[in-house]
Design an enzyme around this catalytic site. Structure first.
Site, PDB file in Angstrom:
ATOM      1  N   THR A  61      75.413 -35.988 -17.756  1.00  0.00           N
ATOM      2  CA  THR A  61      76.488 -36.971 -17.638  1.00  0.00           C
ATOM      3  C   THR A  61      76.566 -37.870 -18.871  1.00  0.00           C
ATOM      4  O   THR A  61      75.557 -38.083 -19.555  1.00  0.00           O
ATOM      5  CB  THR A  61      76.239 -37.845 -16.388  1.00  0.00           C
ATOM      6  OG1 THR A  61      77.113 -38.963 -16.420  1.00  0.00           O
ATOM      7  CG2 THR A  61      74.811 -38.376 -16.331  1.00  0.00           C
ATOM      8  N   ASP A  62      77.747 -38.437 -19.093  1.00  0.00           N
ATOM      9  CA  ASP A  62      77.897 -39.418 -20.183  1.00  0.00           C
ATOM     10  C   ASP A  62      77.219 -40.744 -19.836  1.00  0.00           C
ATOM     11  O   ASP A  62      77.036 -41.599 -20.699  1.00  0.00           O
ATOM     12  CB  ASP A  62      79.379 -39.644 -20.518  1.00  0.00           C
ATOM     13  CG  ASP A  62      80.221 -40.170 -19.360  1.00  0.00           C
ATOM     14  OD1 ASP A  62      79.688 -40.351 -18.242  1.00  0.00           O
ATOM     15  OD2 ASP A  62      81.429 -40.402 -19.567  1.00  0.00           O
ATOM     16  N   GLU A  63      76.833 -40.911 -18.550  1.00  0.00           N
ATOM     17  CA  GLU A  63      76.256 -42.194 -18.141  1.00  0.00           C
ATOM     18  C   GLU A  63      74.891 -42.441 -18.783  1.00  0.00           C
ATOM     19  O   GLU A  63      74.424 -43.580 -18.833  1.00  0.00           O
ATOM     20  CB  GLU A  63      76.189 -42.281 -16.603  1.00  0.00           C
ATOM     21  CG  GLU A  63      77.574 -42.104 -16.000  1.00  0.00           C
ATOM     22  CD  GLU A  63      77.680 -42.423 -14.517  1.00  0.00           C
ATOM     23  OE1 GLU A  63      76.900 -43.224 -14.003  1.00  0.00           O
ATOM     24  OE2 GLU A  63      78.592 -41.857 -13.880  1.00  0.00           O
TER      25      GLU A  63
ATOM     26  N   TYR B 286      70.478 -43.809 -11.255  1.00  0.00           N
ATOM     27  CA  TYR B 286      71.068 -42.462 -11.405  1.00  0.00           C
ATOM     28  C   TYR B 286      71.028 -42.021 -12.865  1.00  0.00           C
ATOM     29  O   TYR B 286      70.481 -40.961 -13.199  1.00  0.00           O
ATOM     30  CB  TYR B 286      72.510 -42.439 -10.873  1.00  0.00           C
ATOM     31  CG  TYR B 286      73.303 -41.231 -11.353  1.00  0.00           C
ATOM     32  CD1 TYR B 286      72.951 -39.942 -10.978  1.00  0.00           C
ATOM     33  CD2 TYR B 286      74.402 -41.389 -12.224  1.00  0.00           C
ATOM     34  CE1 TYR B 286      73.664 -38.829 -11.438  1.00  0.00           C
ATOM     35  CE2 TYR B 286      75.120 -40.293 -12.686  1.00  0.00           C
ATOM     36  CZ  TYR B 286      74.750 -39.013 -12.300  1.00  0.00           C
ATOM     37  OH  TYR B 286      75.443 -37.921 -12.764  1.00  0.00           O
TER      38      TYR B 286
ATOM     39  N   LYS C 292      68.922 -38.990 -14.799  1.00  0.00           N
ATOM     40  CA  LYS C 292      69.574 -37.905 -15.552  1.00  0.00           C
ATOM     41  C   LYS C 292      69.084 -37.917 -17.006  1.00  0.00           C
ATOM     42  O   LYS C 292      68.881 -36.865 -17.608  1.00  0.00           O
ATOM     43  CB  LYS C 292      71.107 -38.054 -15.515  1.00  0.00           C
ATOM     44  CG  LYS C 292      71.740 -37.778 -14.166  1.00  0.00           C
ATOM     45  CD  LYS C 292      71.576 -36.344 -13.666  1.00  0.00           C
ATOM     46  CE  LYS C 292      72.368 -35.324 -14.453  1.00  0.00           C
ATOM     47  NZ  LYS C 292      72.321 -33.979 -13.816  1.00  0.00           N
TER      48      LYS C 292
END
Ligand code: NAD
Ligand code: TYD
Length: 341
Positions: free
Chosen positions: A130-132, A156, A160
């Site tokens: 993810t870009d998060e 989260y 990741k």
């Protein structure tokens, strides 16, 4: 580049979830000779109804199981040409309430898969991230790219980020043939209605209000899920081993604008908006620069946000039984009915 056999066998993890199930649809419909094993634990986010049409397909096998189960994972990884790893705990709000499952599945589960891939003779491995992991952007900062430093801010995204680091470590340490993709927020068919867009659509159809966190001015870069699936398809076939690719939708939108657009599409007014307490540590803005995958692999999004949102709203209107069964919890009985006769 990875030598792609003409008929590939893929182990898809998390294939009963939102993006994984769209990816299985994409692969089985695009490649008549490819075979898929779908390993999914069927947590609350897994729904076999997403894959109903492939149940009797010989090229498709579903295995209910946990990616942390070493013996099962080793057995399945040894049978395939490539692992495409989607399985994760994926909802930020849940990670704020309780992050243990996030560390277990996202970090330990990814490690279990990597170790099995290494022990099976360095199997090809694609990791969906993810870009998060890059943190939160200010309004004037340039979008995230492959060289943006990691700065995760929720349990989260931290879990990741941990999984991404392990994937890179297995490449550098063991020469495992990996690729990683970091994509922006997806939307489309089979999107679990705890996430913003499907929550708005389904609440409005049920004449329920839409919860907007804080001022609703947080920005996400929305990517239509089928564009994402095409990007992963290209990466597993043509991606350079050891590389990371950022995948974005070219559609930065504040949450409030999305809510208002869906209100219009469903002929509702702004009295349906309800500003609620903001998410803890709420990331302000995510955006992706996808120049690398565009220049090196020829991928760019094909679906504009306007087209994608219309397709998505239409899909939810036409598939009321699907999301009503998810919202009522009925979908969790589907596996029992289908597989434990
Ligand atoms: P999802 O929550 O809809 O699906 C996750 C799937 O993984 C479910 O089917 C669940 O049953 C399965 N799963 C969870 N724990 C498992 C375990 N221990 N063993 C086996 N299976 C398990 O998630 P999604 O939205 O489809 O996301 C897929 C991947 O893409 C995730 O890795 C996520 O981090 C990443 N991603 C998602 C988005 C997005 O907008 N949805 C954006 C960027 C990246
Ligand atoms: P979400 O779909 O949970 O994805 P992510 O947190 O991974 O970006 O949320 C998208 C945006 O919408 C995020 O800024 C939080 C916001 N949001 C709301 O305002 N209300 C809601 O009920 C939800 C679920 C999200």
């Amino acid at each position: 580049m990875f030598h792609v056999p003409c008929s590939m066998k893929l182990l898809i993890t998390g294939g009963a979830g939102f993006i994984g199930s769209n990816f299985i649809h994409h692969i089985l419909k695009t490649y008549p000779d490819y075979e898929i094993i779908n390993l999914d634990a069927l947590t609350y986010a897994g729904n076999l109804e997403n894959l109903k049409e492939f149940e009797s397909e010989a090229r498709y096998t579903f295995i209910k199981g946990d990616i942390c189960n070493k013996e099962l994972v080793a057995e399945l990884v040894s049978k395939v040409d490539i692992v495409v790893h989607f399985a994760a705990e994926s909802h930020v709000d849940r990670s704020i309430l309780d992050s243990e499952a996030f560390v277990r599945t996202n970090v330990i589960g990814t490690h279990t898969l990597l170790e099995a891939a290494r022990q099976a003779g360095n199997k090809r491995f694609h990791h969906v991230s993810t870009d998060e992991v890059f943190g939160s952007l200010g309004a004037d900062e340039p979008p995230f790219s492959e060289i943006t430093p990691y700065d995760p801010r929720s349990p989260y995204s931290a879990s990741k980020a941990g999984s991404d680091h392990l994937v890179r470590a297995y490449f550098h340490t063991h020469g495992l043939p990996v690729t990683i993709s970091n994509c922006s927020n997806n939307y489309g068919p089979y999107h679990f209605p705890e996430k913003l867009i499907p929550l708005i659509i389904t609440n409005l159809i049920e004449a329920k209000k839409i919860p907007i966190y804080g001022d609703g001015m947080q920005v996400r870069d929305w990517l239509y899920v089928q564009d994402h699936c095409r990007a992963i398809d290209i990466i597993i076939h043509k991606g350079k081993i050891g590389e990371t690719y950022c995948i974005g939708g070219n559609s930065e939108k504040p949450n409030l604008e999305i809510a208002k657009t869906i209100l219009d599409l469903l002929h509702k007014d702004e009295s349906m908006l309800e500003h609620v307490e903001d998410r803890k540590g709420h990331d302000k803005r995510y955006a992706i620069n996808f120049a690398k995958i565009k220049n090196e692999l020829g991928w760019e999004p094909q679906v504009t946000f306007e087209e994608g949102l219309l397709k998505t709203v239409t899909w939810f209107l036409e598939n009321e039984a699907w999301w009503k069964s998810v919202k009522s919890g009925e979908y969790e009985k589907y596996y029992l009915k289908q597989y434990q006769k």
